[in-house]
Design an enzyme around this catalytic site. Structure first.
Site, PDB file in Angstrom:
ATOM      1  N   HIS A 251       0.867  -1.189   0.000  1.00  0.00           N
ATOM      2  CA  HIS A 251       0.000   0.000   0.000  1.00  0.00           C
ATOM      3  C   HIS A 251       0.898   1.232   0.000  1.00  0.00           C
ATOM      4  O   HIS A 251       1.311   1.705   1.063  1.00  0.00           O
ATOM      5  CB  HIS A 251      -0.863   0.047   1.262  1.00  0.00           C
ATOM      6  CG  HIS A 251      -1.731  -1.152   1.492  1.00  0.00           C
ATOM      7  ND1 HIS A 251      -3.078  -1.165   1.236  1.00  0.00           N
ATOM      8  CD2 HIS A 251      -1.452  -2.389   1.971  1.00  0.00           C
ATOM      9  CE1 HIS A 251      -3.584  -2.349   1.554  1.00  0.00           C
ATOM     10  NE2 HIS A 251      -2.613  -3.109   2.009  1.00  0.00           N
TER      11      HIS A 251
ATOM     12  N   HIS B  24      -7.857  -8.871   0.742  1.00  0.00           N
ATOM     13  CA  HIS B  24      -7.428  -9.277   2.085  1.00  0.00           C
ATOM     14  C   HIS B  24      -8.416 -10.327   2.574  1.00  0.00           C
ATOM     15  O   HIS B  24      -9.621 -10.203   2.331  1.00  0.00           O
ATOM     16  CB  HIS B  24      -7.483  -8.091   3.062  1.00  0.00           C
ATOM     17  CG  HIS B  24      -6.513  -6.995   2.782  1.00  0.00           C
ATOM     18  ND1 HIS B  24      -6.864  -5.827   2.167  1.00  0.00           N
ATOM     19  CD2 HIS B  24      -5.203  -6.868   3.076  1.00  0.00           C
ATOM     20  CE1 HIS B  24      -5.812  -5.029   2.081  1.00  0.00           C
ATOM     21  NE2 HIS B  24      -4.786  -5.627   2.632  1.00  0.00           N
TER      22      HIS B  24
ATOM     23  N   GLU C  70      -8.739  -0.419  -5.342  1.00  0.00           N
ATOM     24  CA  GLU C  70      -9.449  -1.044  -4.222  1.00  0.00           C
ATOM     25  C   GLU C  70     -10.883  -0.540  -4.095  1.00  0.00           C
ATOM     26  O   GLU C  70     -11.137   0.661  -4.185  1.00  0.00           O
ATOM     27  CB  GLU C  70      -8.700  -0.738  -2.916  1.00  0.00           C
ATOM     28  CG  GLU C  70      -9.332  -1.376  -1.684  1.00  0.00           C
ATOM     29  CD  GLU C  70      -8.566  -1.030  -0.410  1.00  0.00           C
ATOM     30  OE1 GLU C  70      -7.919  -1.928   0.132  1.00  0.00           O
ATOM     31  OE2 GLU C  70      -8.612   0.135   0.028  1.00  0.00           O
TER      32      GLU C  70
ATOM     33  N   GLU D 136      -7.415 -12.033   8.222  1.00  0.00           N
ATOM     34  CA  GLU D 136      -6.130 -11.594   8.737  1.00  0.00           C
ATOM     35  C   GLU D 136      -6.056 -11.700  10.265  1.00  0.00           C
ATOM     36  O   GLU D 136      -4.976 -11.919  10.813  1.00  0.00           O
ATOM     37  CB  GLU D 136      -5.967 -10.140   8.288  1.00  0.00           C
ATOM     38  CG  GLU D 136      -4.914  -9.340   8.963  1.00  0.00           C
ATOM     39  CD  GLU D 136      -4.812  -7.946   8.385  1.00  0.00           C
ATOM     40  OE1 GLU D 136      -5.789  -7.459   7.773  1.00  0.00           O
ATOM     41  OE2 GLU D 136      -3.750  -7.348   8.541  1.00  0.00           O
TER      42      GLU D 136
ATOM     43  N   ASP E  63       3.259  -5.651   2.423  1.00  0.00           N
ATOM     44  CA  ASP E  63       2.169  -4.800   2.885  1.00  0.00           C
ATOM     45  C   ASP E  63       2.692  -3.352   2.849  1.00  0.00           C
ATOM     46  O   ASP E  63       3.741  -3.106   2.264  1.00  0.00           O
ATOM     47  CB  ASP E  63       1.686  -5.217   4.278  1.00  0.00           C
ATOM     48  CG  ASP E  63       0.148  -5.231   4.382  1.00  0.00           C
ATOM     49  OD1 ASP E  63      -0.510  -4.639   3.511  1.00  0.00           O
ATOM     50  OD2 ASP E  63      -0.387  -5.831   5.324  1.00  0.00           O
TER      51      ASP E  63
ATOM     52  N   HIS F  10     -11.419  -4.943  -0.800  1.00  0.00           N
ATOM     53  CA  HIS F  10     -10.651  -4.807   0.446  1.00  0.00           C
ATOM     54  C   HIS F  10     -10.696  -6.061   1.309  1.00  0.00           C
ATOM     55  O   HIS F  10      -9.658  -6.611   1.638  1.00  0.00           O
ATOM     56  CB  HIS F  10     -11.070  -3.569   1.268  1.00  0.00           C
ATOM     57  CG  HIS F  10     -10.295  -3.487   2.546  1.00  0.00           C
ATOM     58  ND1 HIS F  10     -10.841  -3.816   3.763  1.00  0.00           N
ATOM     59  CD2 HIS F  10      -9.014  -3.182   2.793  1.00  0.00           C
ATOM     60  CE1 HIS F  10      -9.905  -3.689   4.710  1.00  0.00           C
ATOM     61  NE2 HIS F  10      -8.796  -3.307   4.144  1.00  0.00           N
TER      62      HIS F  10
HETATM   63  O1  MCF Z   1      -3.013  -5.330   4.936  1.00  0.00           O
HETATM   64  C1  MCF Z   1      -2.997  -4.350   5.922  1.00  0.00           C
HETATM   65  C2  MCF Z   1      -3.894  -4.764   7.040  1.00  0.00           C
HETATM   66  N1  MCF Z   1      -5.246  -5.110   6.607  1.00  0.00           N
HETATM   67  C3  MCF Z   1      -6.073  -4.281   5.918  1.00  0.00           C
HETATM   68  N2  MCF Z   1      -5.822  -3.191   5.273  1.00  0.00           N
HETATM   69  C4  MCF Z   1      -4.671  -2.546   5.076  1.00  0.00           C
HETATM   70  C5  MCF Z   1      -3.397  -3.001   5.386  1.00  0.00           C
HETATM   71  N3  MCF Z   1      -2.527  -2.029   5.140  1.00  0.00           N
HETATM   72  C6  MCF Z   1      -3.206  -1.001   4.679  1.00  0.00           C
HETATM   73  N4  MCF Z   1      -4.516  -1.293   4.605  1.00  0.00           N
HETATM   74  C7  MCF Z   1      -5.519  -0.329   4.122  1.00  0.00           C
HETATM   75  C8  MCF Z   1      -6.625  -0.875   3.290  1.00  0.00           C
HETATM   76  O2  MCF Z   1      -6.295  -1.011   1.973  1.00  0.00           O
HETATM   77  O3  MCF Z   1      -6.146   0.244   5.217  1.00  0.00           O
HETATM   78  C9  MCF Z   1      -7.302   0.883   4.773  1.00  0.00           C
HETATM   79  C10 MCF Z   1      -7.730   0.138   3.532  1.00  0.00           C
HETATM   80  O4  MCF Z   1      -7.850   1.020   2.485  1.00  0.00           O
HETATM   81  C11 MCF Z   1      -8.311   0.975   5.847  1.00  0.00           C
HETATM   82  S1  MCF Z   1      -8.979  -0.515   6.434  1.00  0.00           S
HETATM   83  C12 MCF Z   1     -10.539  -0.122   6.983  1.00  0.00           C
HETATM   84 FE    FE Z   2      -2.673  -5.008   2.985  1.00  0.00          FE
END
Ligand code: MCF
Ligand code: FE
Length: 407
Positions: A67, A210, A145, A213, A311, A183
């Site tokens: 990300h 995802h 996303e 997790e 990540d 997501h």
């Molecule tokens: O993979 C990690 C942990 N799990 C989920 N989301 C994310 C991670 N790193 C960044 N994210 C982002 C995701 O794409 O966090 C945001 C999303 O846009 C908020 S999650 C409600």
């Molecule tokens: Fe992620």
């Protein structure tokens, strides 16, 4: 046509073949790969670039899950527990995203390249990292996303998603590929899951999500209870999970390039379904340690391929794949080190290319010429352990070739 030669060529093919004193004939794609002796005989008049002693050529590393929009984070987010992390993301997201300028992301991409990455799967929430990805020599699979479960928001969210997807399609090239990220099963409305997957199927786009997790996600999806209950009540006024895990997975039938990220809490049934879908699991060992103090049980995968992702800097201190590979090697003490190191190199190249639907990740005839050259600090005495030494000793690469060109 060019020829490059090195003491060691680590092909990352299905058998983890290694060529000692090898050479590669390449252009945009690899024409031939063999021993230097055979290649010299076949091309007597062609100049050969001979790398220095103890050099290794291998496929460029592929970071399947990153990300970049969270690249400005270092010490802002809360670690150690998924709910606390999530709340801290929600609290600091705007500020972090604002600080992640094109300039900052460009710098991070340059560092990723220097540490061996030639391709990324970029998970994009807003499309803010698009320009930096387009300007970088690194290949990008750009996962637009979709996220949001509130019924009265889905039209707006879908329209916004389609606009971002269109923008990435407009920029499609030999090194930039539009793709779709859902997501997670807990955060995306069934309508959005269905419609975005329909687009992916019609347009044959890579898809990633995802999946399971955290324990909190497991309890919420299976039993409508646990840490997520309060979160969803407060933020969204919801008391039931939008989709059961199996119902979520079933909708991914018929996709060619599919990956699920994390899967730490996936059930045996979920894993069977993931296998049936011919999907890859993106293993993010550092992120799982930092957010959930857990790790994926690789011995449960039973034929499912795994790839490796850093990540974002939202859950890692580094975007270097070699840093991440070391963490994978160190966290999985259950495996014999030398055979596991070979698996790790194949996961970060060959398996990753399959997850992203690319003709890369292996040094073999007709594959894209994405090649990195590294230099081991000394001669290898036990050549069967070369993968271990590559992972232990490499911080930066000596040379990066992407699509046949020095990058
Ligand atoms: O993979 C990690 C942990 N799990 C989920 N989301 C994310 C991670 N790193 C960044 N994210 C982002 C995701 O794409 O966090 C945001 C999303 O846009 C908020 S999650 C409600
Ligand atoms: Fe992620």
């Amino acid at each position: 046509m060019k020829i490059i030669a090195a003491k060691w060529i680590v092909t990352c093919d299905e058998n983890n073949s290694i060529i000692e004193d090898g050479a590669i004939v390449y252009d945009k794609k690899i024409d031939e790969i063999d021993t230097l002796e055979n290649i010299s005989k076949k091309y007597p008049n062609q100049e050969i670039q001979k790398l220095e002693d103890n050099s290794v050529l291998m496929p460029g590393l592929i970071n399947t899950h990153v990300h970049l929009e969270f690249s400005s984070n270092t010490t802002t987010l809360k670690y150690g527990n998924f709910m606390l992390w999530l709340n801290s993301v929600i609290g600091s997201r705007d500020e972090l995203i604002q600080k992640a300028t094109t300039k900052l992301i460009t710098k991070k991409l340059d560092k990723m390249k220097k540490s061996g990455t030639t391709t990324i799967g970029a998970i994009s929430s807003y499309g803010f990292e698009l320009e930096a990805c387009l300007n970088s020599p690194i290949n990008t699979v750009f996962f637009n996303e979709v996220i949001g479960s509130k019924a009265d928001m889905i039209d707006t969210l879908f329209t916004d998603f389609k606009a971002r997807l269109q923008k990435s399609k407009d920029n499609k090239s030999e090194k930039f590929f539009p793709a779709i990220a859902i997501h997670s099963p807990y955060s995306v409305h069934p309508f959005l899951v269905r419609e975005t997957l329909n687009i992916a199927k019609q347009e044959n786009l890579p898809v990633s999500a995802h999946f399971l997790e955290s324990i909190e996600e497991y309890d919420w999806l299976h039993k409508d209870e646990g840490g997520f209950l309060e979160f969803f009540k407060n933020f969204l006024g919801e008391e039931k999970a939008v989709t059961k895990p199996m119902r979520f997975l079933e909708q991914f039938n018929g996709l060619n390039s599919l990956s699920f990220t994390h899967c730490v809490e996936a059930s045996d049934n979920d894993l069977n379904k993931i296998k049936e879908l011919n999907a890859t699991i993106n293993h993010c060992v550092t992120s799982n340690r930092i957010l959930n103090n857990t790790k994926l049980d690789l011995s449960r995968l039973d034929g499912i391929d795994f790839a490796i992702g850093t990540d974002g800097l939202s859950s890692n201190n580094s975007l270097s794949m070699f840093d991440e590979l070391r963490n994978v090697l160190m966290m999985h003490t259950e495996f014999e080190i030398n055979s596991f190191a070979k698996k790790i190199l194949k996961a970060a190249t060959n398996n990753a290319a399959k997850a992203l639907g690319l003709n890369k990740g292996v040094l073999a005839k007709n594959k894209d010429s994405d090649i990195i050259a590294i230099k081991l600090p000394d001669a290898i005495k036990h050549k069967e352990d070369i993968a271990t030494h590559i992972i232990l000793h490499t911080k930066y690469v000596k040379r990066t070739i992407i699509g046949g060109v020095d990058a």
